[in-house]
Design an enzyme around this catalytic site. Structure first.
Site, short mmCIF file in Angstrom:
data_model
loop_
_atom_site.label_atom_id
_atom_site.label_comp_id
_atom_site.label_asym_id
_atom_site.label_seq_id
_atom_site.Cartn_x
_atom_site.Cartn_y
_atom_site.Cartn_z
N ARG A 60 44.11 13.08 21.22
CA ARG A 60 44.48 13.09 19.81
C ARG A 60 43.38 12.38 19.01
O ARG A 60 42.74 11.47 19.52
CB ARG A 60 45.80 12.34 19.57
CG ARG A 60 47.00 12.95 20.27
CD ARG A 60 47.51 14.16 19.50
NE ARG A 60 48.72 14.69 20.11
CZ ARG A 60 48.76 15.57 21.10
NH1 ARG A 60 47.62 15.99 21.62
NH2 ARG A 60 49.89 16.01 21.59
N ARG A 82 51.66 24.36 28.37
CA ARG A 82 51.48 23.35 29.41
C ARG A 82 52.75 22.51 29.56
O ARG A 82 53.49 22.29 28.62
CB ARG A 82 50.32 22.42 29.07
CG ARG A 82 48.94 23.04 29.27
CD ARG A 82 47.87 22.06 28.86
NE ARG A 82 47.58 21.08 29.90
CZ ARG A 82 47.25 19.81 29.66
NH1 ARG A 82 47.22 19.36 28.45
NH2 ARG A 82 46.96 19.00 30.66
N LYS A 138 46.09 23.53 15.43
CA LYS A 138 46.10 24.36 16.64
C LYS A 138 46.15 25.84 16.29
O LYS A 138 47.03 26.29 15.55
CB LYS A 138 47.29 23.98 17.53
CG LYS A 138 47.29 24.71 18.88
CD LYS A 138 48.28 24.10 19.83
CE LYS A 138 48.33 24.82 21.16
NZ LYS A 138 49.18 24.15 22.15
#
Length: 323
Positions: free
Chosen positions: A317, A117, A182
């Site tokens: 977050r 992104r 991730k």
């Protein structure tokens, strides 16, 4: 397009396991040992860990299973193109949307210019991850594509569950997480005219067996090998299952919209019920994550009550107050 056939041939031999001498590899290719050495250096630049032992030859530092066009073709009815070395699977499909059948897929072993992104680089070493892009023609148009990355995330986690891999979660709007790190990222790019069908290219990069030595990643990450523990991951079967699940989920989305995915998403939400903060440019909004709504917006419980937020520039977050 640059010819990588010699390097790919060497990798195919090395992926069989064991040591292979420079002489043996050179004989297979009809080149000198010096040429083999040069090709090996090129392969190492793709992020492949190869070592050499005097008198024995070359060996991969860890096993590698290559993707196989024939295996993919036999298992899938949708058009699949395997291009081992590519700049970007998304870009390849974006340049061909006029001629592609909806559901067409591009897979790669290595991306020279993988992207995430906001134009961020996606680190893409050879053969250790899964790089997959799918083209989808959405007849309802671009406005109907809102929240599509959420649908794709649900589809991918459900595909992992189908092959027995549990514990993978979703982070709004476009990441897969494992134990708060991730695991994969999703990038949806689109083109089209107002009032016409939208041409969507859905890209996914997933870490499978990425080396701890991999450079260029700025956030905590995990690999599917951690999820699988001792279970071997068949990369071809993983790709096949994901492609089938994506096709079905996108077809479901065309019929149901986001309403059919809210519960499926919230079941997998990594931050559900946890303190988080939304970063919107200079603004930060703190609250308790309450999942998503039927518009694909993230829901946040603040002092003002439950509020919804949506937009391409929002980052999520865990709150610093969370232990």
């Amino acid at each position: 397009m640059k010819d990588h056939s010699a390097k790919l041939s060497i990798l195919k031999t090395l992926s069989q396991g064991g040591f292979h001498s420079g002489e043996e590899l050179g004989d297979q290719l009809g080149v000198s040992r010096a040429a083999v050495s040069k090709h090996i250096k090129g392969i190492q630049e793709w992020g492949v860990d190869i070592f050499r032992v005097q008198g024995k030859g070359y060996q991969l530092a860890k096993p590698m299973q290559l993707l196989d066009q024939e295996v993919l073709n036999q298992a899938l009815t949708t058009p699949v193109e395997l291009i081992p070395i590519i700049d970007s699977t998304n870009q390849y499909l974006l340049e061909r949307t006029d001629s592609l059948e909806s559901g067409s897929v591009c897979l790669a072993e290595y991306q020279a210019k993988g992207r995430g992104r906001r134009g961020r680089e996606w680190v893409s070493p050879f053969g250790s991850n899964l790089y997959l892009s799918m083209f989808w023609r959405l007849d309802a148009g671009m406005a109907a594509a809102m929240g599509l990355s959420l649908v794709v995330g649900v589809a991918i986690v459900e595909a992992l569950e189908e092959i027995g891999l549990e514990g993978v979660k979703l982070k709004w709007p476009n990441d897969l997480y494992y134990q708060d790190k991730k695991l994969a990222g999703i990038l949806v790019e689109m083109s089209g005219q107002a009032g016409a069908a939208a041409n969507l290219v859905i890209g996914m990069g997933m870490n499978l067996m990425m080396s701890d030595k991999t450079e260029g990643i700025t956030q905590p990450w995990s690999s599917l090998s951690e999820v699988a523990e001792s279970q071997n991951i068949d990369r071809n079967q993983l790709a096949i299952t994901m492609i089938k699940t994506l096709n079905k989920s996108l077809a479901d989305y065309e019929l149901q919209g986001m309403s059919g995915f809210v519960e499926r998403w919230n079941r997998l939400d990594n931050f559900l019920g946890r303190p988080i903060k939304l970063i919107m440019g200079p603004r930060e909004i703190s609250g308790i994550s309450k999942g998503i709504n039927e518009q694909g917006a993230v829901l946040l419980e603040t002092e003002q009550g439950i509020e919804s937020y949506i937009g391409g520039e929002i980052s999520l977050r865990p709150s610093s107050s969370e232990s």
